[in-house]
Structures are given as structure tokens and as C-alpha cells.
Write a protein that holds these residues in place. Structure first.
Motif, PDB file in Angstrom:
ATOM      1  N   LEU A 166       3.347   9.963   9.580  1.00 10.02           N
ATOM      2  CA  LEU A 166       3.838  10.892   8.563  1.00 10.02           C
ATOM      3  C   LEU A 166       3.440  12.294   9.002  1.00 10.02           C
ATOM      4  CD1 LEU A 166       2.731   9.108   5.246  1.00 10.02           C
ATOM      5  CD2 LEU A 166       4.958   8.981   6.340  1.00 10.02           C
ATOM      6  N   VAL A 167       4.412  13.186   9.073  1.00 11.51           N
ATOM      7  CA  VAL A 167       4.119  14.582   9.382  1.00 11.51           C
ATOM      8  C   VAL A 167       4.486  15.405   8.154  1.00 11.51           C
ATOM      9  CG1 VAL A 167       4.651  16.542  10.876  1.00 11.51           C
ATOM     10  CG2 VAL A 167       4.545  14.238  11.843  1.00 11.51           C
ATOM     11  N   ASN A 168       3.499  16.078   7.609  1.00 12.60           N
ATOM     12  CA  ASN A 168       3.684  16.842   6.365  1.00 12.60           C
ATOM     13  C   ASN A 168       4.275  15.976   5.250  1.00 12.60           C
ATOM     14  OD1 ASN A 168       2.661  19.172   7.535  1.00 12.60           O
ATOM     15  ND2 ASN A 168       4.663  19.764   8.334  1.00 12.60           N
ATOM     16  N   GLY A 169       3.867  14.741   5.213  1.00 16.00           N
ATOM     17  CA  GLY A 169       4.296  13.842   4.140  1.00 16.00           C
ATOM     18  C   GLY A 169       5.592  13.109   4.393  1.00 16.00           C
ATOM     19  N   ALA A 170       6.291  13.461   5.494  1.00 12.36           N
ATOM     20  CA  ALA A 170       7.584  12.812   5.771  1.00 12.36           C
ATOM     21  C   ALA A 170       7.458  11.883   6.967  1.00 12.36           C
ATOM     22  CB  ALA A 170       8.646  13.864   6.033  1.00 12.36           C
ATOM     23  N   SER A 171       8.173  10.769   6.910  1.00 13.48           N
ATOM     24  CA  SER A 171       8.146   9.794   7.995  1.00 13.48           C
ATOM     25  C   SER A 171       8.695  10.402   9.280  1.00 13.48           C
ATOM     26  CB  SER A 171       8.984   8.587   7.576  1.00 13.48           C
ATOM     27  OG  SER A 171       9.077   7.688   8.635  1.00 13.48           O
ATOM     28  N   GLY A 224      -2.383  -0.872   6.728  1.00 14.89           N
ATOM     29  CA  GLY A 224      -2.650   0.185   5.750  1.00 14.89           C
ATOM     30  C   GLY A 224      -3.838   1.079   6.049  1.00 14.89           C
ATOM     31  N   ARG A 225      -4.529   0.857   7.159  1.00 12.35           N
ATOM     32  CA  ARG A 225      -5.638   1.747   7.526  1.00 12.35           C
ATOM     33  C   ARG A 225      -5.045   3.019   8.139  1.00 12.35           C
ATOM     34  NH1 ARG A 225     -10.514   0.918   5.703  1.00 12.35           N
ATOM     35  NH2 ARG A 225     -11.653   1.014   7.650  1.00 12.35           N
ATOM     36  N   SER A 226      -5.705   4.145   7.972  1.00 14.21           N
ATOM     37  CA  SER A 226      -5.075   5.391   8.421  1.00 14.21           C
ATOM     38  C   SER A 226      -6.082   6.389   8.967  1.00 14.21           C
ATOM     39  CB  SER A 226      -4.307   6.020   7.256  1.00 14.21           C
ATOM     40  OG  SER A 226      -5.199   6.369   6.215  1.00 14.21           O
ATOM     41  N   ALA A 227      -5.543   7.391   9.651  1.00 11.27           N
ATOM     42  CA  ALA A 227      -6.347   8.510  10.154  1.00 11.27           C
ATOM     43  C   ALA A 227      -5.531   9.785   9.961  1.00 11.27           C
ATOM     44  CB  ALA A 227      -6.669   8.306  11.626  1.00 11.27           C
ATOM     45  N   HIS A 228      -6.223  10.867   9.652  1.00 13.23           N
ATOM     46  CA  HIS A 228      -5.571  12.163   9.446  1.00 13.23           C
ATOM     47  C   HIS A 228      -5.899  13.111  10.583  1.00 13.23           C
ATOM     48  CE1 HIS A 228      -5.331  10.917   5.209  1.00 13.23           C
ATOM     49  NE2 HIS A 228      -4.310  11.758   5.160  1.00 13.23           N
ATOM     50  N   ALA A 229      -5.013  14.080  10.789  1.00 12.80           N
ATOM     51  CA  ALA A 229      -5.332  15.160  11.725  1.00 12.80           C
ATOM     52  C   ALA A 229      -4.559  16.402  11.305  1.00 12.80           C
ATOM     53  CB  ALA A 229      -4.956  14.753  13.145  1.00 12.80           C
ATOM     54  N   VAL A 232       0.859  -1.183   0.000  1.00 13.85           N
ATOM     55  CA  VAL A 232       0.000   0.000   0.000  1.00 13.85           C
ATOM     56  C   VAL A 232       0.900   1.239   0.000  1.00 13.85           C
ATOM     57  CG1 VAL A 232      -1.707   1.324   1.293  1.00 13.85           C
ATOM     58  CG2 VAL A 232      -1.867  -1.144   1.251  1.00 13.85           C
ATOM     59  N   ILE A 233       0.629   2.154  -0.904  1.00 17.40           N
ATOM     60  CA  ILE A 233       1.336   3.437  -0.896  1.00 17.40           C
ATOM     61  C   ILE A 233       0.672   4.290   0.178  1.00 17.40           C
ATOM     62  CG2 ILE A 233       1.877   5.507  -2.236  1.00 17.40           C
ATOM     63  CD1 ILE A 233       1.663   3.722  -4.767  1.00 17.40           C
ATOM     64  N   ILE A 234       1.459   4.739   1.167  1.00 13.58           N
ATOM     65  CA  ILE A 234       0.846   5.428   2.316  1.00 13.58           C
ATOM     66  C   ILE A 234       1.152   6.925   2.342  1.00 13.58           C
ATOM     67  CG2 ILE A 234       0.745   3.358   3.753  1.00 13.58           C
ATOM     68  CD1 ILE A 234       3.248   4.525   5.222  1.00 13.58           C
ATOM     69  N   ASN A 235       1.691   7.462   1.264  1.00 11.25           N
ATOM     70  CA  ASN A 235       1.961   8.909   1.242  1.00 11.25           C
ATOM     71  C   ASN A 235       0.697   9.696   1.575  1.00 11.25           C
ATOM     72  OD1 ASN A 235       4.231   7.781  -0.251  1.00 11.25           O
ATOM     73  ND2 ASN A 235       4.751   9.927  -0.604  1.00 11.25           N
ATOM     74  N   ASP A 236       0.882  10.839   2.208  1.00 10.40           N
ATOM     75  CA  ASP A 236      -0.255  11.666   2.602  1.00 10.40           C
ATOM     76  C   ASP A 236      -0.634  12.593   1.441  1.00 10.40           C
ATOM     77  OD1 ASP A 236      -2.108  13.204   3.820  1.00 10.40           O
ATOM     78  OD2 ASP A 236      -0.834  13.837   5.497  1.00 10.40           O
ATOM     79  N   PRO A 237      -1.795  12.381   0.824  1.00 13.71           N
ATOM     80  CA  PRO A 237      -2.174  13.237  -0.308  1.00 13.71           C
ATOM     81  C   PRO A 237      -2.327  14.706   0.099  1.00 13.71           C
ATOM     82  CG  PRO A 237      -3.599  11.318  -0.161  1.00 13.71           C
ATOM     83  CD  PRO A 237      -2.801  11.368   1.102  1.00 13.71           C
ATOM     84  N   ALA A 238      -2.511  14.956   1.422  1.00 14.77           N
ATOM     85  CA  ALA A 238      -2.677  16.337   1.884  1.00 14.77           C
ATOM     86  C   ALA A 238      -1.347  17.087   1.911  1.00 14.77           C
ATOM     87  CB  ALA A 238      -3.306  16.340   3.266  1.00 14.77           C
ATOM     88  N   ALA A 239      -0.232  16.364   1.884  1.00 15.87           N
ATOM     89  CA  ALA A 239       1.085  17.024   1.960  1.00 15.87           C
ATOM     90  C   ALA A 239       1.459  17.618   0.611  1.00 15.87           C
ATOM     91  CB  ALA A 239       2.132  16.015   2.399  1.00 15.87           C
ATOM     92  N   ASP A 284       0.270  18.644   9.016  1.00 18.15           N
ATOM     93  CA  ASP A 284      -0.697  17.594   8.696  1.00 18.15           C
ATOM     94  C   ASP A 284      -0.122  16.256   9.161  1.00 18.15           C
ATOM     95  OD1 ASP A 284      -3.248  17.046   6.992  1.00 18.15           O
ATOM     96  OD2 ASP A 284      -1.816  15.484   6.461  1.00 18.15           O
ATOM     97  N   VAL A 285      -0.891  15.558   9.965  1.00 16.89           N
ATOM     98  CA  VAL A 285      -0.409  14.299  10.544  1.00 16.89           C
ATOM     99  C   VAL A 285      -1.231  13.137   9.977  1.00 16.89           C
ATOM    100  CG1 VAL A 285      -0.084  12.989  12.683  1.00 16.89           C
ATOM    101  CG2 VAL A 285       0.277  15.452  12.672  1.00 16.89           C
ATOM    102  N   LYS A 286      -0.533  12.106   9.567  1.00 15.88           N
ATOM    103  CA  LYS A 286      -1.218  10.891   9.103  1.00 15.88           C
ATOM    104  C   LYS A 286      -0.674   9.704   9.899  1.00 15.88           C
ATOM    105  CE  LYS A 286      -2.252   8.122   4.985  1.00 15.88           C
ATOM    106  NZ  LYS A 286      -2.057   7.923   3.545  1.00 15.88           N
ATOM    107  N   ILE A 287      -1.565   8.963  10.516  1.00 15.44           N
ATOM    108  CA  ILE A 287      -1.184   7.760  11.277  1.00 15.44           C
ATOM    109  C   ILE A 287      -1.673   6.547  10.485  1.00 15.44           C
ATOM    110  CG2 ILE A 287      -1.293   6.603  13.524  1.00 15.44           C
ATOM    111  CD1 ILE A 287      -0.439   9.421  13.980  1.00 15.44           C
ATOM    112  N   VAL A 288      -0.769   5.598  10.267  1.00 16.93           N
ATOM    113  CA  VAL A 288      -1.107   4.422   9.454  1.00 16.93           C
ATOM    114  C   VAL A 288      -0.890   3.153  10.270  1.00 16.93           C
ATOM    115  CG1 VAL A 288      -0.684   3.250   7.257  1.00 16.93           C
ATOM    116  CG2 VAL A 288      -0.242   5.699   7.445  1.00 16.93           C
TER     117      VAL A 288
END
Lengths: 142, 145
Positions: free
Chosen positions: B96-101, B137-142, A53-60, B129-133
Motif C-alpha cells: 500500500l502506498v499512501n493507503g492505495a494498493s 496480515g503481519r506488516s511493516a511501515h516505511a 484482517v483490515i490492512i488499510n494504512d492508518p498513516a494514510a 508512506d509505504v505499508k508492506i503486508v
């Protein structure tokens, strides 16, 4: 056999030879077929156990790389020459493919993330497709 | 002639039995592996459906606090809740914070059972922007506000 006419003996020997040839041919053909079934099943088994699964954040707005999570049940090969990365359908040369959360065995195990870095292309807003060695793939619109 | 055909038939019959015996086991084992893999795939799908997480700004888990992290000076605390029906290994969560690990500080460990909430800490700024995975592969944004 002693009292058997020569013609009957010839028929008998011919029958045995033909039967033997048929059996050898059947054995060989079945062997090839079963071998192919085993190889195909092995490939399908490998594909069924693999998932990414590609997990990149589309919001970034920017991405330091393409993060690919191994969500399958088997380890995958993370060497750069075995992974294909397409950005908007264009093949990209992968510079590095480091495991972000490696448990120390240097293998891309389930639940581990590989960071694929490419040069000169920002994946933001583009369609990304990653394909691993066994053909399993994932596509994500960033 | 008749005896010859009988012997030939017997040879073919024995040959067929031999062929079937030799190849049956390896094809059978191969099909068994394929069935196991199909079951595992099925289990993966079910696990994915059973997994869900949410990010909240308070430990009260109010709906209005979902998807937001309140920015404070220094480290920012927020809360993750297992909203699914299966347990989650906290150590397997990816950030991922702002797209970076990135990684939680302090790192998380242990299991979050269905309904459990727990605190996590990151250094964040307003607008981040924070993404928790999860491991499957399930995730949540904040967003940080």
C-alpha cells in the motif's frame, strides 16, 4: 400364546406397542439432536477456518476503499450483499468488492485482498468494522 | 406380564443400539472436522507469531535504516528483510502506498527464508508512506525521506 389368558395377551401387546413408540420417539429426538450438532459443528468449523484482517494504512490521509485480507484457510464470498461494512458503527452500502490480487478464479481465496468501496464517506480517522457472511469480523481504527 | 416386559425391554434395548449406531458416525465425523479446524486455527496463530518483516533503506540492514526509504529520481529501491522465524512467499506480499494498493515493479517471486533480505522497487516521492503486508496480515511501515 395359545393358552395365555386374554388379559395377559393384552398386556403383552400393549408392552410391545409402548416399547415401539418409545424407540421411535427416541430415534426421532436423537436424530434431531445429532442433526443440530452436525450443523452447529459445521458452522463452527467454517468460522474457525475463516479469518479476515483490515490492512488499510492508518498513516494514510485518504483511502480509496477498505482493504480486507483473507488470512484464513478457506475461500470467502466477496459479493457486496454478503459483506457488512460499518463506519463508526453506521452501516454502509458497499458499491464494489473487487479482488485486488485475484489468481484468476474470481474467488476470494486466502492471501487475497478485497477492496470494498463506499460512497461519500472517507474512512480516515474512523472506526471500521467488516463482517463476512459467516459472522467472522475485524475492526480497525484508521 | 413378565414375558411382555422382557420383550418390551429387548425392543427398547435394540432401538437404543440402533439409534446410537446410526447417529454416532456422523456426529463423530463432525467432531473430527471441528478438531481439525481448531488445530488449523492454532497453526494460523503460531504462523502469525512466527512472521515478521522489516523495511530498510540499505541492504546492510542497520537498525537506523529501518522504517525509511531513501528517495531517488525515478524508481526507488529499498530492502525487505524476513525478521521472523518462518519463510515468506514474496509473491504474496501486498503493498500500500499512501493507503492505495500498488505493486512492486518488477514483481517479486520466490521464498524469503528467515533472515533473508531482498530488494524491492517502487516509484515513490518524498513524504510517501509505504505499508508492506504479508499473507497472514503481519506488516511493516516505511516513510520516504
Amino acid at each position: 400364546m395359545a393358552g395365555m389368558p386374554a388379559s395377559q395377551a393384552i398386556f403383552f401387546i400393549a408392552s410391545v406397542i409402548i416399547a415401539s413408540v418409545v424407540v421411535v420417539a427416541l430415534y426421532g429426538t436423537t436424530g434431531s439432536l445429532s442433526g443440530a450438532v452436525v450443523v452447529r459443528n459445521s458452522h463452527l468449523t467454517d468460522q474457525l477456518k475463516s479469518e479476515i484482517v483490515i490492512i488499510n494504512d492508518p498513516a494514510a490521509s485518504s483511502h480509496p476503499g477498505v482493504y480486507v485480507l483473507n488470512t484464513g484457510k478457506t475461500s470467502l464470498d466477496n459479493s457486496t450483499d454478503t459483506i457488512a461494512l460499518l463506519v463508526n458503527g453506521v452501516y454502509q452500502t458497499i458499491l464494489t468488492s473487487d479482488i485486488e490480487n485475484d489468481d484468476g478464479d474470481l474467488q476470494w481465496d486466502p492471501a487475497e485482498v478485497v477492496n470494498l468501496t463506499i460512497s461519500g464517506v472517507n474512512p480516515a480517522g474512523k472506526s471500521i468494522k467488516v463482517v463476512v457472511a459467516n459472522g467472522v469480523s475485524d475492526t480497525e481504527q484508521l | 406380564m413378565g414375558f411382555g416386559i422382557s420383550v418390551a425391554t429387548a425392543i427398547i434395548a435394540i432401538g437404543l443400539i440402533l439409534t446410537a449406531t446410526v447417529h454416532y458416525e456422523r456426529v463423530s465425523n463432525s467432531c473430527e472436522s471441528l478438531r481439525d479446524a481448531r488445530d488449523e486455527k492454532h497453526a494460523m496463530r503460531l504462523s502469525e507469531l512466527d512472521t515478521a518483516i522489516g523495511v530498510y533503506s540499505t541492504s546492510q540492514y542497520h537498525y537506523e535504516d529501518q522504517g525509511g526509504i531513501a528517495n531517488t529520481s525515478g524508481s526507488d529501491n529499498f530492502y525487505i528483510k524476513n525478521t521472523g522465524t518462518t519463510s515468506i512467499d514474496k509473491a504474496d506480499l501486498i503493498v500500500l502506498v499512501n493507503g492505495a494498493s500498488d505493486s512492486f515493479n518488477p514483481e517479486l517471486s520466490g521464498w524469503a527464508y528467515p533472515g533473508d533480505g531482498f530488494q524491492a522497487t517502487l516509484d515513490l516521492d518524498i513524504g510517501d508512506d509505504v505499508k508492506i503486508v504479508t499473507a497472514n496480515g503481519r506488516s511493516a511501515h516505511a516513510g520516504v525521506v
